[in-house]
Scaffold this motif. Structure first.
Motif, PDB file in Angstrom:
ATOM      1  N   UNK A 193       0.811  -1.224   0.000  1.00  9.20           N
ATOM      2  CA  UNK A 193       0.000   0.000   0.000  1.00  9.20           C
ATOM      3  C   UNK A 193       0.845   1.275   0.000  1.00  9.20           C
ATOM      4  N   UNK A 194       1.918   1.288   0.811  1.00  4.92           N
ATOM      5  CA  UNK A 194       2.797   2.464   0.818  1.00  4.92           C
ATOM      6  C   UNK A 194       3.493   2.650  -0.534  1.00  4.92           C
ATOM      7  N   UNK A 203       7.479  16.173  -4.391  1.00  7.22           N
ATOM      8  CA  UNK A 203       7.977  16.563  -3.052  1.00  7.22           C
ATOM      9  C   UNK A 203       7.216  15.901  -1.908  1.00  7.22           C
ATOM     10  N   UNK A 204       5.901  15.731  -2.075  1.00  7.06           N
ATOM     11  CA  UNK A 204       5.128  15.113  -1.001  1.00  7.06           C
ATOM     12  C   UNK A 204       5.359  13.607  -0.924  1.00  7.06           C
ATOM     13  N   UNK A 205       5.653  12.993  -2.067  1.00  6.05           N
ATOM     14  CA  UNK A 205       5.838  11.538  -2.071  1.00  6.05           C
ATOM     15  C   UNK A 205       7.066  11.130  -1.269  1.00  6.05           C
ATOM     16  N   UNK A 206       8.017  12.053  -1.099  1.00  5.59           N
ATOM     17  CA  UNK A 206       9.234  11.733  -0.345  1.00  5.59           C
ATOM     18  C   UNK A 206       8.892  11.342   1.093  1.00  5.59           C
ATOM     19  N   UNK A 245       8.296   5.961   6.335  1.00  3.24           N
ATOM     20  CA  UNK A 245       7.744   4.711   6.884  1.00  3.24           C
ATOM     21  C   UNK A 245       8.178   3.484   6.094  1.00  3.24           C
ATOM     22  N   UNK A 246       8.403   3.637   4.774  1.00  2.00           N
ATOM     23  CA  UNK A 246       8.885   2.511   3.973  1.00  2.00           C
ATOM     24  C   UNK A 246      10.278   2.082   4.422  1.00  2.00           C
ATOM     25  N   UNK A 270      13.148  -2.957   9.578  1.00  2.00           N
ATOM     26  CA  UNK A 270      12.623  -4.003  10.449  1.00  2.00           C
ATOM     27  C   UNK A 270      12.539  -5.343   9.748  1.00  2.00           C
ATOM     28  N   UNK A 271      12.199  -5.312   8.462  1.00  2.00           N
ATOM     29  CA  UNK A 271      12.099  -6.535   7.659  1.00  2.00           C
ATOM     30  C   UNK A 271      13.438  -7.263   7.619  1.00  2.00           C
TER      31      UNK A 271
END
Length: 869
Positions: free
Chosen positions: A466-467, A480-483, A488-489, A495-496
Motif C-alpha cells: 500500500x505504501x 515533493x510530497x511523495x518523499x 515509513x517505507x 525491520x524486515x
C-alpha cells in the motif's frame, strides 16, 4: 535462481482479489458430479482444446525432434476426431490456424545471430534495446546488433547481452559502438542442470559479449527519451537519492522490477525463501489491483449516481484494468510481469462480461493468450509455478477449506484469528504442494520460508505494498510530497531485514533431498488433481502405486544397476569427474571460474539428479581455478568426507606445513618472509618451512581455510597412497612422485590416480605435461595401462605425448573442454594422435556429460547429448 519463485501468490489472490473484488460471483466449488458426466461445466472446452494444442506445439518448438512432431500430430488428430464427433469441424479448422500463427509470430519476432559473427574480436555498432542496469559491480546492456565495422564491414543481426566491468548507463534507443568478441551462450550439458542458454533464447537473446570498462564503448547517437522512460525517471528519482532512501535499490526492484538488489541482500532474501515477494508477478498485481478496486468501490459508494447504468463492480474493474495497463507500461518488462498482467486483465474482462463464475475458465484463457504470444514460456519455471499455484487454490483449497469452515463455525473464532489461521493454512498448502517442483528445479527449499512467509506476507500485503502504491501515485502527481512516504517505507524495510537476520540466526536448515525427475513430478500432480476432482480412491491408489514403482525403478537404475560409473561432468573449461561405486562416491576436481559458481550451475544439479547427497572423497588435483573453484560452493550444500590435495607448495612467501587431523596442511603469509612473523600468524606446531615458490592464489587458500573451519579432513597425498572404494574396486595414487626434481610447475605436481575393478582400469591425470608423463612412464612402465583415460590439460598440445599413450593404450578417452575454447583446446594434433590409437573420444563440448558404466565385465559408453536427442 529463486527470483522466479512465486509460491505464495495465491495468498493475496485468494483473500484480496477473489473475495474482495467480487465475492458472490467467484465459484470455488468445482462441479464434480457434472465433471464426471460432462466436461463443459468444468472446463470451457474450446479454450481447453486450444490450450492442449498449444502445449503440444510448444513441445514441438522446444525439442524440434521427430518424437515431438509425432506428439503434436497425434494431439491434433485426437482433437479433430473429438470435434468431428461433436460436429464442430469448423471450430477445429480455426484451431488448426493457431499453430501456424504461433509459428509465424515466434519466428518473425526472433532474430538469431547472423553467421558473420564470431568469437574473435570485432568492432560492432548496436542499438540499445533496454535501459542498462548496474548491480554488483557489473553493468548489463541488451543490444540489437546492426553492423560490423571491423575486420570487414557487414550488416549483422541478433540480440546480445553486453556485460561491462564497471558502471555503464545507457538508455533505450541509444546507438553505441564497442569492440568485443561475441559468443553464442552454451549451456552446461548435464542431467538435471539449468539451461541458461535456453533461458536467454526464450528472451530472444542469442549472444553474449564482454568489455572491461565503459570507456571502451562509444556513444554514437543519443536516443530520444521515451514517455515510458520519463515516467520511470520521475518515479525512481527520489529512490536513487541515498539521503531520502537508504533502501532505494530494494524499493526500485519492488516497484518497477529493476535488478538493483545487492548480492548480499539477494542472498539473504533467497535463503529466507522470500524471493517471490521481490519478483514482480501475481503477488504485486493482486495487492495493487485489490487496493485500486477497493478504493474505487468506496468512491462509487459515495456517488451512487455514477453506476446507474453500470454496477460498481464493473466500474471498479474498469478503473483497475486501466491501472493494470499503466503498470505494464511503466514496469520493466519480464516474463513474470507480462504473465501476471495478462492473467489479471483476463479476470477483469471476465467481470465486465459477467463470465468469471468459474475461475478455471480464466486460468485457461490467460494461459492460451500467453502461450500464443510466447510458446516457449511453457518451459519457464516461473510460468509453471504461477499456474500451479492458481490450480492448487482453485482445485485443492476449497476441499480443505470446507473442514476449516466447519471448525470455524463450531468454535466461533473471531475474524482476526480466522484470517491468521487461513493464512497459515494457505502458506502450508502452497509450500507443500509446490515442494516437488521446487526440489526438481532448485534442489532445495528453505525450511525458514514456512516461518518467514507467515509474518512477511501480511507485512507486504498491508504495509509495504500500500505504501509503495501511494508513493508511486504521489511521485507522478506531487514528487515533493511523495518523499514523506519513503520514511515509513525505510523503517519497515529496516525491520524486515532485521527480522530476516533474526530468523537466519536460528540456524534452520534447507530442505534438501534427491531431486525428483520430471516423470515423478508430473505423475504426482496428476494424482493430486485427479483425487480432488473425482474422489476416485481406487484409481488414485493405483496411480500412487505406479509412482512408487517408478521411484523404485529410478533408484535401481541410479544406484544398483551398475557396479561402477565414471562421468566427466560438463563444467565448460575445467575438469570435474564423478566416480560412483556401490559403496562410495568420489569427485575428482570441481571445475571453476573467477566469475561463475560451477558447483551451483553444473555439479550440484548433476549430483542431485543422481540422488547423491554425500561425497566420501573429493580430490583436488592441483591449485588451478578450473580444478578447485567449485569446491567452495559445495561445502554448505553437499556432505564431504575427506579432501585430497597434492604436496606441492605453490606460494611465493614463507609457508609452513602444520599438522591437522594427522595430515599436513599448508598455511602461508603472502605478505611476509620473516619466520618469526610466521610463527605469530600460524599455529605453534611447525614441521617445516618452504620458500621461493610462485605467488599464492588467495581463493585456493580461502577454500582450504573454509575446509578447516568446517572440520573437513584434508589429506596431502603422494605416490603409493591407496584406498578401497568397495570390495572389488581400489584407488591408487600414482603421482605426485616422491622425487619430482626439475618440475616446478604446479600442473606437473597434479594428483594422478588409477581406479581398478576386475579387468577394468581408469587413469585420471589432472593437468600434467609431457615432462611429468615421461617421468611416470619411466617410473611405472607397463603399470600405466588403462581402459579409460582422462586426457590431461583439456587436450593441450603440451600434454598427452606419444610415449605416454603407448604406455596407457586407452580404449576410451574423455576431454573436459569448453565449446570454442579461447585456448584452442583440444589441439588438433592431440585429436589426430588419439585417432591413431583408435581410442573412442568423449568431449564435454560436443557430448556434454559423458563417461562409462561398468556392469560385470561389460563396459557401456554413455553420452548425455545422445541420450537427449
Amino acid at each position: 535462481m529463486h527470483e522466479q519463485v512465486t509460491n505464495l501468490t495465491l495468498t493475496r489472490l485468494s483473500f484480496l482479489i477473489m473475495r474482495g473484488m467480487h465475492p458472490r460471483s467467484v465459484n470455488f466449488e468445482i462441479p464434480i458430479h457434472k465433471f464426471i458426466k460432462h466436461t463443459q461445466p468444468f472446463m470451457h472446452w474450446p479454450f481447453l482444446s486450444l490450450l492442449v494444442i498449444e502445449v503440444a506445439f510448444s513441445l514441438f518448438l522446444k525439442e524440434a525432434s521427430v518424437t515431438s512432431g509425432i506428439v503434436f500430430f497425434l494431439t491434433a488428430l485426437v482433437l479433430f476426431f473429438i470435434h468431428l464427433i461433436h460436429k464442430k469441424t469448423k471450430r477445429f479448422l480455426l484451431f488448426a490456424l493457431v499453430p501456424a500463427c504461433c509459428f509465424f509470430m515466434h519466428h518473425t519476432g526472433t532474430k538469431s545471430l547472423s553467421t558473420v559473427i564470431t568469437s574473435k574480436k570485432g568492432l560492432y555498432t548496436a542499438l540499445v534495446s533496454a535501459d542498462s542496469l548496474y548491480v554488483n559491480g557489473y553493468s548489463k546492456v541488451i543490444v540489437d546488433l546492426t553492423k560490423r565495422i571491423q575486420p570487414v564491414q557487414k550488416d549483422v543481426t541478433g540480440r546480445v547481452i553486453l556485460t561491462v566491468g564497471n558502471e555503464c548507463l545507457f538508455n533505450q534507443g541509444d546507438m553505441i559502438q564497442f569492440n568485443a568478441g561475441i559468443k553464442e551462450p552454451t549451456p552446461y550439458q548435464n542431467p538435471g542442470g539449468f539451461d541458461y542458454a535456453d533461458h536467454l533464447k526464450r528472451n530472444n537473446i542469442w549472444g553474449k559479449a564482454y568489455v572491461h570498462a565503459c570507456q571502451e564503448i562509444s556513444l554514437q547517437k543519443k536516443g530520444k527519451v521515451s514517455l515510458r522512460n520519463r515516467v520511470r525517471h520521475k518515479i525512481l528519482k527520489p529512490l536513487n537519492n541515498p539521503e531520502y532512501s537508504p533502501y532505494g535499490p530494494v524499493l526500485s526492484a519492488l516497484l518497477l522490477g529493476t535488478k538493483t538488489i545487492s548480492r548480499e541482500n539477494a542472498e539473504l532474501i533467497r535463503s529466507a525463501g522470500l524471493s517471490h515477494l521481490f519478483a514482480i508477478s501475481g503477488s504485486h498485481f493482486a495487492v495493487m489491483c485489490a487496493l485500486i478496486f477497493f478504493m474505487v468501490t468506496l468512491i462509487t459508494d459515495r456517488f451512487a449516481g455514477i453506476y446507474l447504468k453500470i454496477s460498481k463492480q464493473k466500474t471498479a474493474s474498469l478503473f483497475t484494468l486501466g491501472f493494470v495497463s499503466f503498470y505494464l507500461f511503466v514496469v520493466y518488462p519480464g516474463p513474470s510481469v507480462i504473465r501476471a498482467g495478462i492473467m489479471f486483465a483476463v479476470y477483469l474482462f471476465a467481470i465486465l462480461l459477467e463470465r468469471q463464475k468459474n475461475i478455471l475458465h480464466v486460468i485457461i484463457v490467460s494461459a492460451v493468450i500467453i502461450l500464443f504470444l510466447h510458446p516457449l514460456d511453457l518451459f519457464d519455471v516461473s510460468f509453471q509455478l504461477s499456474y500451479l499455484c492458481v490450480l492448487v487454490l482453485a482445485v485443492v483449497y476449497p476441499h480443505i477449506h470446507v473442514f476449516f469452515k466447519k471448525y470455524h463455525d463450531q468454535n466461533k473464532i473471531n475474524k482476526i484469528v480466522s484470517y491468521s489461521m487461513q493464512l497459515c493454512l494457505v502458506s502450508i498448502l502452497m509450500n507443500t504442494m509446490l515442494l516437488p517442483l521446487v526440489l526438481m528445479e532448485f534442489g532445495a527449499s528453505p525450511l525458514s520460508s514456512f516461518i518467514n512467509n507467515l509474518w512477511a506476507i501480511p507485512l507486504f500485503d498491508f504495509v509495504v505494498m500500500p505504501l509503495m502504491l501511494v508513493y508511486m501515485l504521489g511521485a507522478l502527481v506531487c514528487a515533493p510530497l511523495s518523499v514523506y512516504v519513503l520514511y515509513p517505507l525505510n523503517l519497515t524495510l529496516a525491520g524486515f531485514f532485521k527480522m530476516l537476520n533474526l530468523v537466519a540466526s536460528l540456524g534452520l536448515y534447507e530442505i534438501q533431498s534427491f531431486a525428483p525427475h520430471l516423470e515423478h513430478v508430473i505423475l504426482f500432480y496428476i494424482i493430486v488433481f485427479f483425487f480432488f476432482l473425482t474422489r476416485n480412491k481406487k484409481i488414485t491408489a493405483l496411480l500412487s502405486l505406479l509412482l512408487l514403482v517408478l521411484i523404485g525403478h529410478t533408484y535401481y537404475t541410479l544406484h544398483v544397476k551398475y557396479d561402477l560409473r565414471i562421468t566427466q561432468i560438463d563444467v565448460k573449461q575445467g575438469d570435474a569427474i564423478f566416480v560412483q561405486t556401490r559403496d562410495k562416491n568420489l569427485l575428482i576436481d570441481t571445475g571453476g571460474s573467477r566469475f561463475l559458481d560451477t558447483s551451483e550451475l553444473a555439479i550440484l544439479p548433476f549430483l542431485r539428479y543422481l540422488w547423491v547427497n554425500r561425497l566420501d572423497y573429493v580430490i583436488i588435483t592441483h591449485s588451478d581455478i578450473d580444478h578447485f573453484g567449485g569446491l567452495g560452493g559445495m561445502l554448505g550444500n553437499m556432505g564431504i568426507g575427506e579432501v585430497w590435495i597434492n604436496n606441492h607448495n605453490p606460494h611465493k612467501a614463507e609457508c609452513i606445513a602444520i599438522k591437522h587431523e594427522g595430515f599436513h596442511v599448508w598455511r602461508c603469509a603472502p605478505d611476509t618472509t620473516r619466520a618469526d612473523t610466521m610463527q605469530k600468524l600460524m599455529p605453534k606446531r611447525v614441521e617445516k618451512t618452504f620458500q621461493g615458490f610462485k605467488a599464492a592464489d588467495p581463493q585456493y587458500m580461502g577454500v582450504l581455510s573454509e575446509l578447516k573451519n568446517k572440520e573437513i579432513p584434508i589429506r596431502v597425498v603422494t605416490e603409493g597412497d591407496r584406498i578401497s572404494l568397495d570390495k572389488q574396486t581400489t584407488l591408487t595414487v600414482l603421482a605426485p612422485l616422491k622425487n619430482m626434481e626439475g618440475l616446478e610447475d604446479d600442473n606437473d605436481h597434479s594428483v594422478v590416480v588409477k581406479i581398478e575393478r576386475g579387468n577394468f582400469s581408469a587413469l585420471f591425470t589432472g593437468d600434467i605435461s609431457t615432462k611429468a608423463e615421461n617421468l611416470l612412464v619411466k617410473h611405472y612402465k607397463q603399470e600405466l595401462a588403462a581402459d579409460y583415460l582422462k586426457i590431461s590439460h583439456h587436450g593441450s598440445r603440451s600434454a598427452t605425448g606419444k610415449k605416454f599413450l603407448d604406455a596407457v593404450q586407452p580404449q576410451i578417452v574423455s576431454i573436459g573442454v569448453e565449446k570454442n575454447s579461447r585456448y584452442g583446446h583440444p589441439n588438433r594434433e592431440i585429436i589426430n594422435r588419439l585417432d591413431q590409437h583408435r581410442a573412442e573420444i568423449l568431449r564435454t563440448d560436443a557430448h556434454g556429460a559423458a563417461g562409462v558404466r561398468l556392469k560385470g565385465d561389460a563396459i557401456t559408453v554413455w553420452r548425455y547429448r545422445n541420450s537427449r536427442h
